[in-house]
Design a protein around this motif. Structure first.
Motif, PDB file in Angstrom:
ATOM      1  N   THR A 188      16.102   9.227 -11.222  1.00 49.06           N
ATOM      2  CA  THR A 188      15.644  10.557 -11.630  1.00 49.06           C
ATOM      3  C   THR A 188      14.407  11.052 -10.880  1.00 49.06           C
ATOM      4  O   THR A 188      14.281  12.244 -10.632  1.00 49.06           O
ATOM      5  N   ASP A 189      13.500  10.155 -10.497  1.00 46.19           N
ATOM      6  CA  ASP A 189      12.253  10.611  -9.867  1.00 46.19           C
ATOM      7  C   ASP A 189      12.466  10.894  -8.383  1.00 46.19           C
ATOM      8  O   ASP A 189      13.332  10.296  -7.752  1.00 46.19           O
ATOM      9  N   GLU A 190      11.636  11.773  -7.876  1.00 40.77           N
ATOM     10  CA  GLU A 190      11.645  12.058  -6.441  1.00 40.77           C
ATOM     11  C   GLU A 190      10.506  11.278  -5.800  1.00 40.77           C
ATOM     12  O   GLU A 190       9.479  11.041  -6.440  1.00 40.77           O
ATOM     13  N   GLN A 191      10.696  10.910  -4.551  1.00 44.44           N
ATOM     14  CA  GLN A 191       9.607  10.190  -3.884  1.00 44.44           C
ATOM     15  C   GLN A 191       8.380  11.083  -3.806  1.00 44.44           C
ATOM     16  O   GLN A 191       8.463  12.255  -3.446  1.00 44.44           O
ATOM     17  N   SER A 192       7.220  10.491  -4.154  1.00 44.30           N
ATOM     18  CA  SER A 192       5.984  11.285  -4.155  1.00 44.30           C
ATOM     19  C   SER A 192       5.605  11.657  -2.724  1.00 44.30           C
ATOM     20  O   SER A 192       5.961  10.970  -1.773  1.00 44.30           O
ATOM     21  N   ARG A 193       4.900  12.756  -2.627  1.00 44.53           N
ATOM     22  CA  ARG A 193       4.436  13.176  -1.306  1.00 44.53           C
ATOM     23  C   ARG A 193       2.963  12.817  -1.207  1.00 44.53           C
ATOM     24  O   ARG A 193       2.162  13.309  -1.980  1.00 44.53           O
ATOM     25  N   ARG A 194       2.648  11.948  -0.310  1.00 42.41           N
ATOM     26  CA  ARG A 194       1.241  11.654  -0.058  1.00 42.41           C
ATOM     27  C   ARG A 194       1.031  11.435   1.428  1.00 42.41           C
ATOM     28  O   ARG A 194       2.000  11.323   2.182  1.00 42.41           O
ATOM     29  N   LEU A 197      -2.189   3.449  -6.308  1.00 41.71           N
ATOM     30  CA  LEU A 197      -1.234   4.563  -6.282  1.00 41.71           C
ATOM     31  C   LEU A 197       0.152   4.164  -6.776  1.00 41.71           C
ATOM     32  O   LEU A 197       1.002   5.013  -7.032  1.00 41.71           O
ATOM     33  N   ALA A 198       0.367   2.869  -6.896  1.00 34.60           N
ATOM     34  CA  ALA A 198       1.723   2.414  -7.259  1.00 34.60           C
ATOM     35  C   ALA A 198       1.872   2.236  -8.764  1.00 34.60           C
ATOM     36  O   ALA A 198       0.936   1.827  -9.451  1.00 34.60           O
ATOM     37  N   GLU A 222       0.824  -1.220   0.000  1.00 38.11           N
ATOM     38  CA  GLU A 222       0.000   0.000   0.000  1.00 38.11           C
ATOM     39  C   GLU A 222       0.856   1.268   0.000  1.00 38.11           C
ATOM     40  O   GLU A 222       0.484   2.277  -0.569  1.00 38.11           O
ATOM     41  N   GLU A 223       2.013   1.204   0.633  1.00 40.81           N
ATOM     42  CA  GLU A 223       2.823   2.430   0.714  1.00 40.81           C
ATOM     43  C   GLU A 223       3.848   2.550  -0.425  1.00 40.81           C
ATOM     44  O   GLU A 223       4.615   3.510  -0.476  1.00 40.81           O
ATOM     45  N   ALA A 224       3.838   1.562  -1.331  1.00 40.51           N
ATOM     46  CA  ALA A 224       4.852   1.576  -2.401  1.00 40.51           C
ATOM     47  C   ALA A 224       4.555   2.650  -3.442  1.00 40.51           C
ATOM     48  O   ALA A 224       3.409   2.843  -3.828  1.00 40.51           O
ATOM     49  N   ASP A 225       5.611   3.335  -3.883  1.00 38.75           N
ATOM     50  CA  ASP A 225       5.480   4.184  -5.076  1.00 38.75           C
ATOM     51  C   ASP A 225       5.594   3.305  -6.313  1.00 38.75           C
ATOM     52  O   ASP A 225       4.952   3.549  -7.318  1.00 38.75           O
ATOM     53  N   ILE A 226       6.475   2.319  -6.214  1.00 40.56           N
ATOM     54  CA  ILE A 226       6.672   1.381  -7.315  1.00 40.56           C
ATOM     55  C   ILE A 226       6.562  -0.033  -6.748  1.00 40.56           C
ATOM     56  O   ILE A 226       7.265  -0.370  -5.788  1.00 40.56           O
ATOM     57  N   GLU A 247      -2.094 -11.268 -15.031  1.00 42.32           N
ATOM     58  CA  GLU A 247      -3.168 -11.395 -14.035  1.00 42.32           C
ATOM     59  C   GLU A 247      -2.721 -10.761 -12.707  1.00 42.32           C
ATOM     60  O   GLU A 247      -3.456 -10.008 -12.080  1.00 42.32           O
ATOM     61  N   LEU A 248      -1.482 -11.060 -12.323  1.00 39.99           N
ATOM     62  CA  LEU A 248      -0.968 -10.509 -11.065  1.00 39.99           C
ATOM     63  C   LEU A 248      -0.870  -8.987 -11.153  1.00 39.99           C
ATOM     64  O   LEU A 248      -1.269  -8.263 -10.247  1.00 39.99           O
ATOM     65  N   ARG A 249      -0.372  -8.514 -12.271  1.00 38.53           N
ATOM     66  CA  ARG A 249      -0.242  -7.076 -12.466  1.00 38.53           C
ATOM     67  C   ARG A 249      -1.612  -6.397 -12.343  1.00 38.53           C
ATOM     68  O   ARG A 249      -1.751  -5.365 -11.688  1.00 38.53           O
ATOM     69  N   SER A 250      -2.631  -7.011 -12.951  1.00 34.46           N
ATOM     70  CA  SER A 250      -3.923  -6.345 -12.942  1.00 34.46           C
ATOM     71  C   SER A 250      -4.537  -6.355 -11.533  1.00 34.46           C
ATOM     72  O   SER A 250      -5.127  -5.365 -11.105  1.00 34.46           O
ATOM     73  N   VAL A 251      -4.323  -7.435 -10.765  1.00 33.92           N
ATOM     74  CA  VAL A 251      -4.849  -7.454  -9.395  1.00 33.92           C
ATOM     75  C   VAL A 251      -4.089  -6.444  -8.522  1.00 33.92           C
ATOM     76  O   VAL A 251      -4.686  -5.709  -7.734  1.00 33.92           O
ATOM     77  N   LEU A 252      -2.783  -6.371  -8.700  1.00 33.61           N
ATOM     78  CA  LEU A 252      -1.989  -5.408  -7.911  1.00 33.61           C
ATOM     79  C   LEU A 252      -2.410  -3.972  -8.244  1.00 33.61           C
ATOM     80  O   LEU A 252      -2.559  -3.131  -7.359  1.00 33.61           O
ATOM     81  N   ALA A 253      -2.635  -3.731  -9.538  1.00 35.88           N
ATOM     82  CA  ALA A 253      -3.010  -2.372  -9.958  1.00 35.88           C
ATOM     83  C   ALA A 253      -4.362  -1.988  -9.365  1.00 35.88           C
ATOM     84  O   ALA A 253      -4.579  -0.834  -8.984  1.00 35.88           O
ATOM     85  N   LYS A 254      -5.247  -2.966  -9.269  1.00 31.93           N
ATOM     86  CA  LYS A 254      -6.580  -2.679  -8.724  1.00 31.93           C
ATOM     87  C   LYS A 254      -6.502  -2.453  -7.207  1.00 31.93           C
ATOM     88  O   LYS A 254      -7.077  -1.509  -6.681  1.00 31.93           O
ATOM     89  N   GLU A 255      -5.753  -3.319  -6.524  1.00 25.87           N
ATOM     90  CA  GLU A 255      -5.691  -3.207  -5.049  1.00 25.87           C
ATOM     91  C   GLU A 255      -4.808  -2.054  -4.577  1.00 25.87           C
ATOM     92  O   GLU A 255      -5.001  -1.521  -3.501  1.00 25.87           O
ATOM     93  N   PHE A 256      -3.794  -1.717  -5.393  1.00 27.37           N
ATOM     94  CA  PHE A 256      -2.843  -0.680  -4.955  1.00 27.37           C
ATOM     95  C   PHE A 256      -2.695   0.360  -6.062  1.00 27.37           C
ATOM     96  O   PHE A 256      -1.651   0.448  -6.724  1.00 27.37           O
TER      97      PHE A 256
END
Ligand SMILES: Nc1nc2c(ncn2[C@@H]2O[C@H](COP(=O)(O)OP(=O)(O)OP(=O)(O)O)[C@@H](O)[C@H]2O)c(=O)[nH]1
Ligand SMILES: [Mg+2]
Length: 387
Positions: free
Chosen positions: A211-217, A188-189, A157-161, A177-186
Motif C-alpha cells: 500500500t505505501d509508496e516509496q518515500s522521496r528523499r 529515517l527507517a 542508510e537508504e532503507a525505508d524499512i 537492543e538491536l532495534r534501538s541501535v538501528l533506530a538511533k543509527e538509521f
C-alpha cells in the motif's frame, strides 16, 4: 483505470534472507490471486536463487554480470519479458547483496522513466540479526573489513524499512537492543522484525509493501571509491558441476560434506564467509525437485533448506560462494572440497562444467538521480557528485 503493477525491491547484505522473504511474499501474493514475476541478480551466471525460486513454480528472470544499478537496461528488459509472458501484478526484485545506492540508481530512475508503468513500494532492507550485532558492536565474533562494513551500513542508510530478519535466532532482549541501535543509527527507517522462514512477522511488511509508496528523499552521499574497494575485498565464485555416480548416493549428505570441507578450509585461511549456497538438481528427479544448503558465516552451521527424498545417481550442482577472501583461494577450497567429498561417496565423479571466480568490479551505475526534495540526514553532500 487498471492499477499499475507494484515494483518491490528487497535488499540487504549477502545471506540476510532476501530470497527466503521474497519467496514468502510471492506465495502470499499468489494466494491472493495476484500474478508475480521475480527478478534475480548476480555478478555472474549460474544462480542458486533463480533455481530455488523457479523450483516453486514462479516465473523468474535473472540479470547477471552486475548489479541492477549497472544493468538498468537489463532490469527494464526483464520486467518487459515478464510482462509479455505473465503480466505480473507484482514484480519482486532481489539485488546483489553487496550493492548499495539502489534508491538513487534504480528506484528513482525507474520512477522518473517508467513511473507510468510501475508503482514503487518502499525500499526494504533485511538484516541477519547475528551479523548485524557483530557489525554494530553488540556482540563479539568475526566481522568484515571496514570498507565492507561501509557498504553494509550504506545499505541500511537508504532503507525505508529495515527488517530484522531471522528474528527466531535472537532473544527478545537482543532484538530490542538491536532495534534501538538501528533506530538511533538509521532514524529515517521504519524498523520491523520478522522470521520469514517461520512465516511470522510478515504481515506488517506485506501491508506496507502493497500500500505505501516509496518515500522521496535526497539520495545519500556515497563514496564510490570506498564502495568499490569494499566490493573488491569480496571474493565471488559461481560454478556448475556435473555429478555422476555408479551407485545411488544421498545428495543431501553430499552437500553437507562439501560445505564442511570448504568451510574448514576457508576458516583455516581466516576468510569470513558471507554466503555459501548450493543446490543439487537430480537428473532423475521431477521438475522442481532440489536439495539446497546455505552457510551464512564462517563460524555457523550449514543448513539444508530443500531436501531430496530419494537417493540419486547424478545431477547438476550449482555453487555460489561469497566471502571476504581472495577469489583464487575460494576456487581452490571448492576444488579440493569437491575432490575430498567425492571420495567419501563411492564412485562419485564431480566435473566442473563452468566456473568463474573474481572480485566484483567498480560499480558504474547507468543512472544516478539526485532528486532534491527535502533536507534530510544522509542527504546529498557537496562534492559527492550525486546532485
Ligand atoms: N533461522 C532463520 N533462518 C532464515 C530465515 N530466513 C532465511 N533464513 C536462512 O538464511 C539463509 C540465507 O537465506 P537467503 O534467503 O538465501 O539469503 P539472501 O539474502 O537471499 O542471500 P544472498 O542472495 O546470497 O545475498 C538460509 O539458510 C535461510 O534458510 C529465518 O527467518 N530464520
Ligand atoms: Mg538471495
Amino acid at each position: 483505470m487498471a492499477t499499475k503493477p507494484r515494483y518491490i525491491m528487497v535488499g540487504g547484505f549477502l545471506g540476510a534472507g532476501k530470497t527466503t522473504a521474497l519467496l514468502q511474499l510471492a506465495e502470499r501474493f499468489r494466494a491472493q490471486g495476484r500474478r508475480v514475476g521475480l527478478i534475480t541478480n548476480d555478478q555472474s551466471v549460474g544462480l542458486v536463487d533463480t533455481n530455488l525460486l523457479a523450483s516453486h513454480d514462479f516465473p523468474v528472470e535473472e540479470i547477471t554480470g552486475g548489479c541492477f544499478c549497472c544493468k538498468f537496461g537489463s532490469l527494464t528488459e526483464a520486467a518487459e519479458k515478464l510482462t509479455e509472458a505473465e503480466k505480473p501484478d507484482v514484480f519482486l526484485a532481489e539485488p546483489v547483496g553487496s550493492c548499495t545506492d539502489l534508491t538513487a540508481t534504480v528506484s528513482y530512475p525507474l520512477r522518473r522513466l517508467y513511473g507510468d508503468n510501475f508503482s514503487l513500494s518502499p525500499f526494504s532492507v533485511l538484516v541477519d540479526p547475528v551479523r548485524a550485532e557483530r557489525i554494530l558492536g553488540l556482540a563479539n565474533g568475526k566481522s568484515f573489513s571496514p570498507k565492507v562494513v561501509y557498504i553494509y551500513k550504506k545499505q541500511l542508510e537508504e532503507a525505508d524499512i529495515i527488517v530484522i530478519s531471522k528474528s527466531d535466532l535472537i532473544s527478545d532482549t537482543e532484538r530490542e537492543e538491536l532495534r534501538s541501535v538501528l533506530a538511533k543509527e538509521f532514524p529515517l527507517a521504519n524498523i520491523v522484525t520478522a522470521s520469514p522462514r517461520q512465516e511470522t512477522g510478515l504481515d506488517e511488511l506485506f501491508a506496507s509493501l502493497m500500500t505505501d509508496e516509496q518515500s522521496r528523499r535526497n539520495p545519500m552521499a556515497v563514496d564510490y571509491e570506498i564502495y568499490a574497494d569494499g566490493e573488491a575485498l569480496l571474493g565471488w565464485l559461481n560454478a556448475t558441476v556435473t555429478l555422476k555416480a555408479d551407485d545411488e548416493f544421498d545428495a543431501n549428505e553430499f552437500l553437507k560434506q562439501l560445505t564442511l570441507n570448504v568451510q574448514s578450509s576457508l576458516r583455516r585461511d581466516g576468510a569470513e564467509i558471507a554466503h555459501f549456497k548450493m543446490t543439487v538438481s537430480p537428473d532423475d528427479g521431477i521438475a522442481g525437485e532440489l536439495a539446497s544448503i546455505n552457510l551464512v558465516r564462517s563460524d555457523y552451521i550449514a543448513e539444508l533448506g530443500m531436501e531430496l527424498d530419494e537417493p540419486t545417481t547424478g545431477g547438476q550442482l550449482i555453487v555460489n560462494l561469497r566471502a571476504e577472501a581472495d577469489p583464487a583461494s575460494l576456487m581452490e577450497a571448492v576444488k579440493d572440497g569437491l575432490a575430498e567429498a567425492a571420495l567419501k561417496f563411492f564412485g562419485l565423479k564431480a566435473t566442473i562444467d563452468h566456473e568463474e571466480h573474481f572480485s566484483p568490479g567498480k560499480p558504474t551505475p547507468t543512472h544516478r538521480d539526485g532528486e532534491v526534495v527535502m533536507e534530510t540526514k544522509g542527504g546529498c553532500q557537496p562534492g559527492s557528485g550525486c546532485c
